[in-house]
Write a protein that holds these residues in place. Structure first.
Motif, short mmCIF file in Angstrom:
data_model
loop_
_atom_site.label_atom_id
_atom_site.label_comp_id
_atom_site.label_asym_id
_atom_site.label_seq_id
_atom_site.Cartn_x
_atom_site.Cartn_y
_atom_site.Cartn_z
N VAL A 1 0.85 -1.19 0.00
CA VAL A 1 0.00 0.00 0.00
C VAL A 1 0.89 1.24 0.00
CG1 VAL A 1 -1.67 1.31 1.35
CG2 VAL A 1 -1.91 -1.16 1.14
N SER A 2 0.57 2.21 -0.83
CA SER A 2 1.34 3.46 -0.88
C SER A 2 0.86 4.41 0.20
CB SER A 2 1.15 4.13 -2.25
OG SER A 2 1.64 3.31 -3.27
N ALA A 3 1.79 5.05 0.90
CA ALA A 3 1.46 6.06 1.90
C ALA A 3 1.90 7.42 1.35
CB ALA A 3 2.15 5.78 3.22
N VAL A 4 0.99 8.37 1.31
CA VAL A 4 1.27 9.70 0.76
C VAL A 4 1.11 10.73 1.88
CG1 VAL A 4 0.59 11.41 -0.96
CG2 VAL A 4 0.37 8.97 -1.48
N LEU B 1 -2.28 9.68 3.39
CA LEU B 1 -3.27 8.86 2.70
C LEU B 1 -2.66 7.53 2.30
CD1 LEU B 1 -4.81 11.42 0.18
CD2 LEU B 1 -5.70 10.78 2.43
N THR B 2 -3.47 6.49 2.37
CA THR B 2 -3.12 5.22 1.75
C THR B 2 -4.20 4.93 0.72
OG1 THR B 2 -4.31 3.93 3.42
CG2 THR B 2 -1.96 4.31 3.80
N HIS B 3 -3.80 4.20 -0.30
CA HIS B 3 -4.78 3.89 -1.34
C HIS B 3 -4.45 2.56 -1.98
CE1 HIS B 3 -1.90 4.98 -4.54
NE2 HIS B 3 -1.51 5.89 -3.68
N ASP B 4 -5.47 1.93 -2.45
CA ASP B 4 -5.31 0.75 -3.29
C ASP B 4 -6.20 0.98 -4.50
OD1 ASP B 4 -7.91 0.16 -2.47
OD2 ASP B 4 -7.29 -1.36 -1.04
#
Length: 66
Positions: A42-45, A53-56
């Motif tokens: 998961v990418s953490a921005v 933010l995390t997103h999938d």
């Protein structure tokens, strides 16, 4: 005021998967290993306001520390 930093740690700087650590902003000591309730990778921005933010492919979540 206590500052905390979210950092990604991996063996390779370009790795798609990394461990996310919460560090004390003054001592840089790890406070926690951040475990997201989603699959690895998961990418953490960081948003710059103490949240990130995390997103999938389907969901975006906003995170903060107490």
């Amino acid at each position: 005021m206590h500052t905390r930093l979210l950092v990604a740690a991996a063996e390779d700087p370009w790795a798609k998967e990394a461990t996310h650590l919460l560090l004390d902003g003054r001592t840089l000591r790890p406070l926690a290993d951040v475990a997201y309730p989603r699959t690895p990778g998961v990418s953490a921005v960081p948003l710059g306001d103490g949240t990130w933010l995390t997103h999938d492919e389907e969901t975006v979540q906003r995170w903060t520390t107490p």
